[in-house]
Write a protein that holds these residues in place. Structure first.
Motif, short mmCIF file in Angstrom:
data_model
loop_
_atom_site.label_atom_id
_atom_site.label_comp_id
_atom_site.label_asym_id
_atom_site.label_seq_id
_atom_site.Cartn_x
_atom_site.Cartn_y
_atom_site.Cartn_z
N LEU A 43 -72.55 31.04 45.96
CA LEU A 43 -71.82 30.41 44.87
C LEU A 43 -71.20 31.49 43.99
O LEU A 43 -71.74 32.59 43.87
CB LEU A 43 -72.76 29.50 44.07
N ASP A 53 -66.57 26.20 38.34
CA ASP A 53 -66.44 26.94 39.61
C ASP A 53 -67.53 26.53 40.60
O ASP A 53 -67.29 26.44 41.80
CB ASP A 53 -66.50 28.45 39.36
N TRP A 54 -68.73 26.29 40.10
CA TRP A 54 -69.82 25.85 40.98
C TRP A 54 -69.55 24.43 41.47
O TRP A 54 -69.84 24.10 42.62
CB TRP A 54 -71.17 25.97 40.28
N ALA A 57 -67.12 24.74 44.24
CA ALA A 57 -67.79 25.21 45.45
C ALA A 57 -68.57 24.07 46.11
O ALA A 57 -68.60 23.96 47.35
CB ALA A 57 -68.73 26.38 45.13
N GLU A 60 -66.10 22.10 47.96
CA GLU A 60 -65.65 22.81 49.15
C GLU A 60 -66.68 22.76 50.29
O GLU A 60 -66.32 22.56 51.45
CB GLU A 60 -65.37 24.27 48.79
N HIS A 61 -67.94 22.96 49.97
CA HIS A 61 -68.97 23.07 51.01
C HIS A 61 -69.73 21.77 51.26
O HIS A 61 -70.51 21.70 52.21
CB HIS A 61 -69.96 24.19 50.64
#
Length: 190
Positions: A43, A53-54, A57, A60-61
């Protein structure tokens, strides 16, 4: 007999750069050896994480695989990430929340205080299991009191487990690996 396809998403905590001595690193390796798909992303900015931002992520994942079971395992600060994600949470078949820091401790650390802002611990319908140890310096009152009971989570208590990280002896964690392949297993310490 065909093995059911399972994808695991492993999310780390504050100041974690996925060290080999951590149970998450060990678990990712064992699961891959057994033929599972494992997503274990680094991360962004783990020493000064930005909630947005986390969350990006996680977006995204956290895409659900086209087929098979999807299991999320979050440790420490990523438990708060999961809770704060709300409607952005990926649709998971199973979720394991491990050793979250208390809201007060989180709020007292400037680099991660934003993760505690607006944390809703009255959310209904959160289907997850919480694993916690006593003596956790990041949740001294007990994760069962802060998270497990208010959210109605299934609880696994690890006596003497502290923060369930390498500092408290959690590199290899066989019962956690067993739970990954059999959700009826109760998670215990070494």
């Amino acid at each position: 007999m065909t093995m059911r396809s399972t994808t695991f998403l492993i999310l780390h905590g504050f100041q974690n750069r996925r060290p080999p001595a951590h149970w998450q690193h060990w678990l990712a390796g064992r699961l891959r050896e057994r033929g599972h798909e494992v997503r274990y992303p680094q991360l962004p900015e783990p020493d000064a994480p930005v909630l947005g931002d986390w969350l990006a992520a996680l977006d995204e994942h956290g895409a659900r695989p086209a087929r098979g079971e999807f299991v999320v395992l979050a440790h420490s600060l990523s438990v708060l990430l999961w809770l704060r994600a709300g409607d952005r949470r990926p649709a998971a078949d199973r979720v394991l929340l491990v050793a979250p820091p208390s809201p007060a401790v989180t709020a007292s650390i400037p680099e991660i205080a934003a993760f505690a802002d607006g944390l809703d611990l009255t959310e209904a319908g959160l289907d997850a299991r919480l694993v916690y140890g006593d003596g956790d310096p990041y949740c001294p009152e007990g994760a069962d009191l802060h998270y497990g009971l208010p959210l109605g989570l299934d609880l696994d208590h690890v006596p003497g487990g502290e923060h369930l990280n390498p500092d408290s002896g959690y590199g290899e964690w066989p019962s956690l690996l067993e739970w990954c392949e059999d959700p009826t297993v109760r998670i215990k310490g070494h």
